[in-house]
Design a protein around this motif. Sequence first.
Motif, PDB file in Angstrom:
ATOM      1  N   ILE A   1       9.538  -0.294   4.179  1.00 45.29           N
ATOM      2  CA  ILE A   1       9.046   1.051   3.860  1.00 45.29           C
ATOM      3  C   ILE A   1      10.018   1.778   2.950  1.00 45.29           C
ATOM      4  O   ILE A   1      11.245   1.708   3.136  1.00 45.29           O
ATOM      5  CB  ILE A   1       8.833   1.857   5.152  1.00 45.29           C
ATOM      6  N   THR A   2       9.445   2.474   1.989  1.00 44.59           N
ATOM      7  CA  THR A   2      10.219   3.332   1.093  1.00 44.59           C
ATOM      8  C   THR A   2       9.623   4.727   1.137  1.00 44.59           C
ATOM      9  O   THR A   2       8.401   4.878   1.036  1.00 44.59           O
ATOM     10  CB  THR A   2      10.179   2.811  -0.352  1.00 44.59           C
ATOM     11  N   TYR A   3      10.467   5.718   1.276  1.00 40.65           N
ATOM     12  CA  TYR A   3      10.037   7.116   1.231  1.00 40.65           C
ATOM     13  C   TYR A   3      10.728   7.837   0.087  1.00 40.65           C
ATOM     14  O   TYR A   3      11.873   7.515  -0.268  1.00 40.65           O
ATOM     15  CB  TYR A   3      10.406   7.859   2.526  1.00 40.65           C
ATOM     16  N   ALA A   4      10.059   8.844  -0.447  1.00 37.00           N
ATOM     17  CA  ALA A   4      10.750   9.774  -1.322  1.00 37.00           C
ATOM     18  C   ALA A   4      11.835  10.453  -0.486  1.00 37.00           C
ATOM     19  O   ALA A   4      11.583  10.863   0.651  1.00 37.00           O
ATOM     20  CB  ALA A   4       9.775  10.804  -1.867  1.00 37.00           C
ATOM     21  N   ASP A   5      13.010  10.575  -1.049  1.00 37.71           N
ATOM     22  CA  ASP A   5      14.143  11.114  -0.288  1.00 37.71           C
ATOM     23  C   ASP A   5      13.839  12.495   0.298  1.00 37.71           C
ATOM     24  O   ASP A   5      14.229  12.812   1.429  1.00 37.71           O
ATOM     25  CB  ASP A   5      15.381  11.202  -1.184  1.00 37.71           C
ATOM     26  N   SER A   6      13.117  13.293  -0.460  1.00 34.30           N
ATOM     27  CA  SER A   6      12.865  14.673  -0.041  1.00 34.30           C
ATOM     28  C   SER A   6      11.877  14.761   1.119  1.00 34.30           C
ATOM     29  O   SER A   6      11.743  15.823   1.734  1.00 34.30           O
ATOM     30  CB  SER A   6      12.326  15.484  -1.216  1.00 34.30           C
ATOM     31  N   LEU A   7      11.201  13.648   1.437  1.00 36.91           N
ATOM     32  CA  LEU A   7      10.167  13.695   2.457  1.00 36.91           C
ATOM     33  C   LEU A   7      10.549  12.967   3.739  1.00 36.91           C
ATOM     34  O   LEU A   7       9.795  13.003   4.718  1.00 36.91           O
ATOM     35  CB  LEU A   7       8.870  13.095   1.911  1.00 36.91           C
ATOM     36  N   LYS A   8      11.686  12.307   3.720  1.00 39.02           N
ATOM     37  CA  LYS A   8      12.113  11.581   4.907  1.00 39.02           C
ATOM     38  C   LYS A   8      12.231  12.521   6.098  1.00 39.02           C
ATOM     39  O   LYS A   8      12.770  13.613   5.984  1.00 39.02           O
ATOM     40  CB  LYS A   8      13.462  10.903   4.656  1.00 39.02           C
TER      41      LYS A   8
ATOM     42  N   MET B   1       0.867  -1.180   0.000  1.00 40.51           N
ATOM     43  CA  MET B   1       0.000   0.000   0.000  1.00 40.51           C
ATOM     44  C   MET B   1       0.900   1.225   0.000  1.00 40.51           C
ATOM     45  O   MET B   1       1.987   1.210   0.613  1.00 40.51           O
ATOM     46  CB  MET B   1      -0.941   0.027   1.197  1.00 40.51           C
ATOM     47  N   GLY B   2       0.459   2.244  -0.668  1.00 40.95           N
ATOM     48  CA  GLY B   2       1.334   3.409  -0.768  1.00 40.95           C
ATOM     49  C   GLY B   2       0.579   4.680  -1.070  1.00 40.95           C
ATOM     50  O   GLY B   2      -0.631   4.681  -1.303  1.00 40.95           O
ATOM     51  N   TRP B   3       1.335   5.762  -1.038  1.00 44.40           N
ATOM     52  CA  TRP B   3       0.808   7.089  -1.327  1.00 44.40           C
ATOM     53  C   TRP B   3       1.650   7.741  -2.422  1.00 44.40           C
ATOM     54  O   TRP B   3       2.889   7.673  -2.383  1.00 44.40           O
ATOM     55  CB  TRP B   3       0.851   7.981  -0.082  1.00 44.40           C
ATOM     56  N   TYR B   4       0.960   8.358  -3.358  1.00 43.16           N
ATOM     57  CA  TYR B   4       1.580   9.166  -4.391  1.00 43.16           C
ATOM     58  C   TYR B   4       0.936  10.538  -4.330  1.00 43.16           C
ATOM     59  O   TYR B   4      -0.120  10.712  -3.727  1.00 43.16           O
ATOM     60  CB  TYR B   4       1.341   8.554  -5.771  1.00 43.16           C
ATOM     61  N   ARG B   5       1.565  11.507  -4.955  1.00 39.10           N
ATOM     62  CA  ARG B   5       0.953  12.823  -5.035  1.00 39.10           C
ATOM     63  C   ARG B   5       1.212  13.456  -6.395  1.00 39.10           C
ATOM     64  O   ARG B   5       2.186  13.126  -7.063  1.00 39.10           O
ATOM     65  CB  ARG B   5       1.464  13.741  -3.918  1.00 39.10           C
ATOM     66  N   GLN B   6       0.311  14.349  -6.752  1.00 37.72           N
ATOM     67  CA  GLN B   6       0.450  15.041  -8.022  1.00 37.72           C
ATOM     68  C   GLN B   6       0.083  16.502  -7.827  1.00 37.72           C
ATOM     69  O   GLN B   6      -1.064  16.820  -7.499  1.00 37.72           O
ATOM     70  CB  GLN B   6      -0.432  14.411  -9.095  1.00 37.72           C
ATOM     71  N   ALA B   7       1.065  17.362  -8.024  1.00 42.08           N
ATOM     72  CA  ALA B   7       0.849  18.797  -7.944  1.00 42.08           C
ATOM     73  C   ALA B   7       0.459  19.313  -9.331  1.00 42.08           C
ATOM     74  O   ALA B   7       0.773  18.680 -10.347  1.00 42.08           O
ATOM     75  CB  ALA B   7       2.110  19.490  -7.446  1.00 42.08           C
ATOM     76  N   PRO B   8      -0.200  20.459  -9.391  1.00 44.15           N
ATOM     77  CA  PRO B   8      -0.603  21.006 -10.691  1.00 44.15           C
ATOM     78  C   PRO B   8       0.587  21.175 -11.632  1.00 44.15           C
ATOM     79  O   PRO B   8       1.626  21.722 -11.245  1.00 44.15           O
ATOM     80  CB  PRO B   8      -1.205  22.365 -10.321  1.00 44.15           C
ATOM     81  N   GLY B   9       0.455  20.656 -12.835  1.00 40.80           N
ATOM     82  CA  GLY B   9       1.505  20.793 -13.830  1.00 40.80           C
ATOM     83  C   GLY B   9       2.682  19.864 -13.650  1.00 40.80           C
ATOM     84  O   GLY B   9       3.673  19.975 -14.378  1.00 40.80           O
ATOM     85  N   LYS B  10       2.594  18.967 -12.680  1.00 39.18           N
ATOM     86  CA  LYS B  10       3.706  18.049 -12.427  1.00 39.18           C
ATOM     87  C   LYS B  10       3.255  16.605 -12.558  1.00 39.18           C
ATOM     88  O   LYS B  10       2.060  16.299 -12.519  1.00 39.18           O
ATOM     89  CB  LYS B  10       4.280  18.289 -11.030  1.00 39.18           C
ATOM     90  N   GLN B  11       4.237  15.728 -12.689  1.00 40.61           N
ATOM     91  CA  GLN B  11       3.929  14.305 -12.764  1.00 40.61           C
ATOM     92  C   GLN B  11       3.620  13.746 -11.380  1.00 40.61           C
ATOM     93  O   GLN B  11       4.068  14.284 -10.365  1.00 40.61           O
ATOM     94  CB  GLN B  11       5.123  13.555 -13.376  1.00 40.61           C
ATOM     95  N   ARG B  12       2.860  12.670 -11.377  1.00 40.11           N
ATOM     96  CA  ARG B  12       2.592  11.979 -10.135  1.00 40.11           C
ATOM     97  C   ARG B  12       3.895  11.377  -9.610  1.00 40.11           C
ATOM     98  O   ARG B  12       4.667  10.785 -10.373  1.00 40.11           O
ATOM     99  CB  ARG B  12       1.544  10.889 -10.353  1.00 40.11           C
ATOM    100  N   GLU B  13       4.115  11.513  -8.302  1.00 40.36           N
ATOM    101  CA  GLU B  13       5.363  11.021  -7.719  1.00 40.36           C
ATOM    102  C   GLU B  13       5.091  10.205  -6.462  1.00 40.36           C
ATOM    103  O   GLU B  13       4.095  10.430  -5.759  1.00 40.36           O
ATOM    104  CB  GLU B  13       6.289  12.194  -7.357  1.00 40.36           C
ATOM    105  N   LEU B  14       5.984   9.297  -6.191  1.00 37.83           N
ATOM    106  CA  LEU B  14       5.881   8.469  -4.987  1.00 37.83           C
ATOM    107  C   LEU B  14       6.119   9.327  -3.757  1.00 37.83           C
ATOM    108  O   LEU B  14       7.053  10.117  -3.702  1.00 37.83           O
ATOM    109  CB  LEU B  14       6.910   7.343  -5.027  1.00 37.83           C
ATOM    110  N   VAL B  15       5.273   9.114  -2.759  1.00 39.93           N
ATOM    111  CA  VAL B  15       5.486   9.720  -1.449  1.00 39.93           C
ATOM    112  C   VAL B  15       6.082   8.674  -0.509  1.00 39.93           C
ATOM    113  O   VAL B  15       7.149   8.867   0.070  1.00 39.93           O
ATOM    114  CB  VAL B  15       4.174  10.269  -0.869  1.00 39.93           C
ATOM    115  N   ALA B  16       5.371   7.558  -0.367  1.00 40.55           N
ATOM    116  CA  ALA B  16       5.831   6.484   0.504  1.00 40.55           C
ATOM    117  C   ALA B  16       5.040   5.225   0.189  1.00 40.55           C
ATOM    118  O   ALA B  16       3.915   5.288  -0.303  1.00 40.55           O
ATOM    119  CB  ALA B  16       5.652   6.857   1.976  1.00 40.55           C
ATOM    120  N   ARG B  17       5.661   4.077   0.476  1.00 40.85           N
ATOM    121  CA  ARG B  17       4.981   2.818   0.288  1.00 40.85           C
ATOM    122  C   ARG B  17       5.431   1.863   1.370  1.00 40.85           C
ATOM    123  O   ARG B  17       6.539   1.968   1.904  1.00 40.85           O
ATOM    124  CB  ARG B  17       5.255   2.245  -1.105  1.00 40.85           C
TER     125      ARG B  17
END
Length: 122
Positions: A57-64, A34-50
């Motif tokens: 567990i895997t996190y996006a480096d910028s969100l650790k 199970m995981g979370w992704y996010r998509q900001a306006p004008g940007k691609q969907r990106e992994l947040v954490a899974r």
Amino acid sequence: QVQLVESGGGLVQAGGSLRLACQASGNIFKINVMGWYRQAPGKQRELVARITSGDSITYADSLKGRFTISRDNAKNTVYLQMNSLKPEDTAVYYCNSDLMVVGKGESVFRYWGQGTQVTVSS
């Protein structure tokens, strides 16, 4: 039929916190990831954490350090605790899951939730 339903999004000031939840329901045999992704306006969907069924567990480096993912296997629910939120965290947050469906053997299917808006004001 499988559904993922997210909750917990909203508007928060910078520095604040939000907790997202996503519950999977339906003819589920086993949830692998199970995981979370996010998509900001004008940007691609990106992994947040899974998080896997084995709690890997895997996190996006910028969100650790600011975001924490957890799951409640008994409830088929995954959570995302978001602290010290920044305006750049503003996005639609999507839950997803790789899971096995009753009656479909060992095939793994990916499902997505409908998304929940998170807006962080400065």
